[in-house]
Design a protein around this motif. Structure first.
Motif, mmCIF file in Angstrom:
data_model
loop_
_atom_site.group_PDB
_atom_site.id
_atom_site.type_symbol
_atom_site.label_atom_id
_atom_site.label_comp_id
_atom_site.label_asym_id
_atom_site.label_seq_id
_atom_site.Cartn_x
_atom_site.Cartn_y
_atom_site.Cartn_z
ATOM 1 N N CYS A 132 -10.745 -2.225 1.638
ATOM 2 C CA CYS A 132 -9.460 -2.556 2.265
ATOM 3 C C CYS A 132 -9.661 -3.087 3.683
ATOM 4 O O CYS A 132 -10.205 -2.391 4.535
ATOM 5 N N VAL A 160 -7.589 -3.490 6.026
ATOM 6 C CA VAL A 160 -6.739 -2.907 7.068
ATOM 7 C C VAL A 160 -6.779 -1.370 7.042
ATOM 8 O O VAL A 160 -5.897 -0.702 7.567
ATOM 9 N N ILE A 177 -6.466 1.156 4.890
ATOM 10 C CA ILE A 177 -5.455 2.012 4.283
ATOM 11 C C ILE A 177 -6.115 3.189 3.558
ATOM 12 O O ILE A 177 -5.495 4.225 3.360
ATOM 13 N N TYR A 178 -7.389 3.032 3.220
ATOM 14 C CA TYR A 178 -8.109 4.102 2.522
ATOM 15 C C TYR A 178 -9.193 4.674 3.427
ATOM 16 O O TYR A 178 -9.890 3.939 4.118
ATOM 17 N N CYS A 227 -0.705 -3.644 4.980
ATOM 18 C CA CYS A 227 -1.262 -4.208 3.737
ATOM 19 C C CYS A 227 -1.016 -5.715 3.671
ATOM 20 O O CYS A 227 0.085 -6.179 3.911
ATOM 21 N N VAL A 228 -2.089 -6.448 3.337
ATOM 22 C CA VAL A 228 -1.991 -7.912 3.250
ATOM 23 C C VAL A 228 -1.949 -8.388 1.790
ATOM 24 O O VAL A 228 -2.125 -9.576 1.517
ATOM 25 N N CYS A 281 -3.932 -8.197 -0.674
ATOM 26 C CA CYS A 281 -5.125 -8.937 -1.088
ATOM 27 C C CYS A 281 -5.637 -8.526 -2.468
ATOM 28 O O CYS A 281 -6.480 -9.214 -3.044
ATOM 29 N N GLU A 282 -5.199 -7.383 -2.974
ATOM 30 C CA GLU A 282 -5.579 -6.863 -4.301
ATOM 31 C C GLU A 282 -7.022 -6.393 -4.388
ATOM 32 O O GLU A 282 -7.502 -6.061 -5.474
ATOM 33 N N CYS A 305 -8.375 -3.658 -3.375
ATOM 34 C CA CYS A 305 -8.444 -2.256 -3.802
ATOM 35 C C CYS A 305 -8.260 -2.144 -5.311
ATOM 36 O O CYS A 305 -8.959 -1.376 -5.989
#
Ligand code: SF4
Length: 81
Positions: free
Chosen positions: A29, A31, A33-34, A52-53, A55-56, A58
């Protein structure tokens, strides 16, 4: 209940408790997030959710359907669905 206004993330339990998977998500990720708890399990960093951008990345790291990015601003639509 999350503080995020635009994005929420759901991760199924087998992925959350798998330290290897948690590490992959934390790495993927852009940014942050995890993250990982001290015991290696997955921690979702609530204060970063709205960064979140979409981006998929994850979703591509985990088995299909086990990581779901929800667009709260779009009635909770699931990213990529
Ligand atoms: S879609 Fe991208 S930015 Fe959003 S949580 Fe997944 S990896 Fe992070």
């Amino acid at each position: 209940m999350s503080e995020a206004l635009f994005i929420d993330v759901e991760v199924d339990e087998p992925v959350r408790s798998d330290a290897g998977m948690a590490a992959k998500l934390a790495e993927a990720c852009p940014v942050d997030i995890y993250a990982q708890n001290e015991d290696g399990t997955l921690r979702i960093v609530e204060e970063n959710l709205d960064e979140c951008v979409l981006c998929e990345l994850c979703m591509n790291e985990a088995p299909a359907g086990t990581v779901r990015v929800l667009k709260l601003y779009d009635g909770g639509a699931v990213l990529g669905a």
